[in-house]
Design a protein around this motif. Structure first.
Motif, short mmCIF file in Angstrom:
data_model
loop_
_atom_site.label_atom_id
_atom_site.label_comp_id
_atom_site.label_asym_id
_atom_site.label_seq_id
_atom_site.Cartn_x
_atom_site.Cartn_y
_atom_site.Cartn_z
N ILE A 90 0.69 -1.02 -0.28
CA ILE A 90 0.28 0.20 0.00
C ILE A 90 0.80 0.68 0.19
N GLY A 91 1.28 1.40 0.93
CA GLY A 91 2.34 2.57 0.91
C GLY A 91 3.51 2.63 -0.12
N ARG A 92 4.50 1.78 -0.95
CA ARG A 92 4.85 2.69 -2.03
C ARG A 92 4.17 2.48 -2.69
N GLY A 93 2.64 1.61 -3.39
CA GLY A 93 2.27 2.15 -4.02
C GLY A 93 1.45 3.49 -3.99
N ARG A 94 1.46 4.13 -3.16
CA ARG A 94 1.06 5.72 -2.60
C ARG A 94 2.33 6.44 -2.60
N GLN A 148 1.92 12.00 5.13
CA GLN A 148 1.07 11.84 5.08
C GLN A 148 0.88 9.44 4.71
N VAL A 149 1.52 9.39 6.12
CA VAL A 149 1.37 8.30 6.50
C VAL A 149 -0.47 8.03 7.04
N GLY A 150 -0.27 8.92 7.57
CA GLY A 150 -1.51 8.99 8.41
C GLY A 150 -2.97 8.68 7.24
N SER A 151 -3.02 9.83 6.18
CA SER A 151 -3.50 9.73 4.37
C SER A 151 -3.33 8.58 4.18
N VAL A 152 -2.40 8.23 3.71
CA VAL A 152 -1.96 6.76 3.03
C VAL A 152 -3.04 5.32 3.32
N TYR A 153 -2.91 5.26 5.08
CA TYR A 153 -3.43 4.65 5.37
C TYR A 153 -4.31 4.29 6.35
N GLY A 154 -5.30 5.44 6.46
CA GLY A 154 -6.75 6.30 7.44
C GLY A 154 -6.33 5.89 8.84
N CYS A 208 -6.13 16.11 9.59
CA CYS A 208 -4.85 17.51 8.52
C CYS A 208 -3.84 17.09 10.61
N LEU A 209 -2.66 17.30 10.00
CA LEU A 209 -1.79 16.97 11.15
C LEU A 209 -1.26 18.19 11.04
N ARG A 210 -0.37 18.81 12.38
CA ARG A 210 0.74 19.76 11.75
C ARG A 210 1.61 19.21 13.40
N PRO A 211 2.78 19.45 12.88
CA PRO A 211 3.71 19.60 14.49
C PRO A 211 4.37 19.90 15.04
N SER A 218 5.37 23.80 16.07
CA SER A 218 4.79 23.71 14.99
C SER A 218 5.55 24.42 14.04
N LEU A 219 5.73 23.24 13.06
CA LEU A 219 6.99 24.30 11.86
C LEU A 219 6.39 24.72 10.59
N PRO A 220 6.64 25.61 9.88
CA PRO A 220 5.63 25.74 8.53
C PRO A 220 6.43 25.12 7.32
N VAL A 221 4.96 23.74 7.74
CA VAL A 221 5.50 22.62 6.34
C VAL A 221 3.76 22.47 6.21
N PRO A 222 3.74 22.52 4.74
CA PRO A 222 3.32 22.63 4.10
C PRO A 222 2.53 21.35 3.82
N ILE A 223 1.54 20.74 4.41
CA ILE A 223 0.61 19.16 4.31
C ILE A 223 -0.25 19.76 4.08
N PRO A 224 -0.85 18.43 2.50
CA PRO A 224 -2.21 19.26 2.32
C PRO A 224 -3.25 18.76 3.29
N ALA A 225 -4.41 19.26 2.89
CA ALA A 225 -5.20 19.42 4.20
C ALA A 225 -6.06 18.30 4.22
N GLN A 226 -6.81 17.53 5.05
CA GLN A 226 -7.20 16.71 4.35
C GLN A 226 -8.68 17.07 5.90
N ALA A 227 -9.37 15.06 5.66
CA ALA A 227 -11.06 15.92 6.71
C ALA A 227 -10.42 15.82 7.93
N SER A 228 -10.82 16.50 9.19
CA SER A 228 -10.24 17.09 10.60
C SER A 228 -11.44 16.79 11.27
#
Length: 299
Positions: free
Chosen positions: A98-102, A217-223, A276-279, A282-292
């Motif tokens: 799953i991970g490699r495919g995504r 991205q891991v959280g998003s890929v695996y749900g 949607c996760l933030r580090p 806090s760091l200015p990291v561009p993380i794609p928005a996800q359902a929260s």
């Protein structure tokens, strides 16, 4: 709220999840604890979809708790971490596919039902890291330096069931464990299980933008809603070597309260895909928005 925690005997006395259960109880919520590995389960009656606001799983990979969680989900109950998502990371061979495919940076992964089939892996791939496909907590992770060393280890590997093998990622002897909880990311540095060093102390560390983006991205890929990611900082960049549902959250500040609030938020929202996760810090990291899902509070 009324919650059901499925807790395997292996975790019966662990701080996680017992401290979370204690925190929820202190806030006035009712928590029923079921021990799937130590109870006679009458499956036709044990799952009542309307009896609990959410079900939470904290069991070993091969334990019966996941079966019970899947039964609750099939009956329409809310689960903290989708049962299919948990199955997707607990089977490490499936998780790798799953991970490699995504697009996640996972090492190439071989899977075998019998250890002697590992002989077919090219010598150029050595050294190899070999571990059970259903392993957890660093159990039976072995570094195999050469094909000759593999031959000597085959009798030991014979009792481990399905195995996966990955080329070893050179590293300084430590790895990062990144935790996702309540919309935040936390990282700890710890000694690698392949390089035990009693002088290396586990400690919380800042997250780089690159690792934070991968962990999100891991959280998003695996749900997954609550999870941990093992990351090695290899010569070609960060590499994901393992993903866990409901990990220990060691070194996370106020871990019990954070996890408890996350559980309540997911229960109120009826569950969700990875938030949607933030580090943290806090760091200015561009993380794609996800359902929260709203984390809620302890009240």
């Amino acid at each position: 709220m009324r919650l059901c925690f499925l807790v395997e005997e292996h975790y019966r006395h662990d701080g996680m999840p017992n401290e979370v259960i204690g925190q929820l109880t202190a806030w006035g919520h009712r928590v029923d604890v079921v021990r799937p590995g130590g109870s006679l389960l009458r499956m036709s009656e044990v799952v009542d979809a309307g009896a609990h606001d959410a079900w939470v799983l904290k069991t070993v990979s091969g334990g019966p708790g996941l079966t019970l969680l899947e039964a609750a989900a099939a009956a329409g109950a809310t689960t903290v971490n989708d049962a299919r998502s948990i199955r997707g990371v607990r089977d490490k061979a499936l998780a790798a596919a799953i991970g490699r495919g995504r697009g996640l940076p996972l090492p190439p992964t071989y899977a075998v039902a019998r250890p002697e089939l590992l002989r077919e892996i090219p010598a150029s791939e050595y050294p190899l890291v070999v571990k059970p496909a259903d392993g957890s907590s660093g159990r039976a992770v072995r570094l195999v330096s050469t094909p000759e060393r593999l031959e000597a280890m085959l009798p030991v590997l014979a009792g481990e069931g399905m195995l996966i093998a990955q080329p070893y990622v050179p590293n300084p002897g430590t790895d990062l464990k990144v935790y996702g909880v309540g919309g935040e990311l936390f990282a700890t540095e710890r000694c690698s299980p392949l390089h035990p060093d009693p002088t290396v102390r586990e400690r919380r560390v800042p997250l780089s933008a690159e690792v934070a983006a991968i962990a999100a991205q891991v959280g998003s890929v695996y749900g997954l809603d609550l999870y941990g990611v093992d990351v090695l900082l290899g010569p070609e960049g960060p590499v994901v070597v393992d993903v866990n549902d409901f990990p220990s959250f060691r070194q996370v500040p106020d871990a019990a309260a954070r996890v408890a609030r996350a559980v309540l938020g997911l229960a109120r929202a009826g569950g969700s895909a990875a938030p949607c996760l933030r580090p943290y810090p806090s760091l200015p990291v561009p993380i794609p928005a996800q359902a929260s899902a709203g984390a809620g509070d302890g009240a």
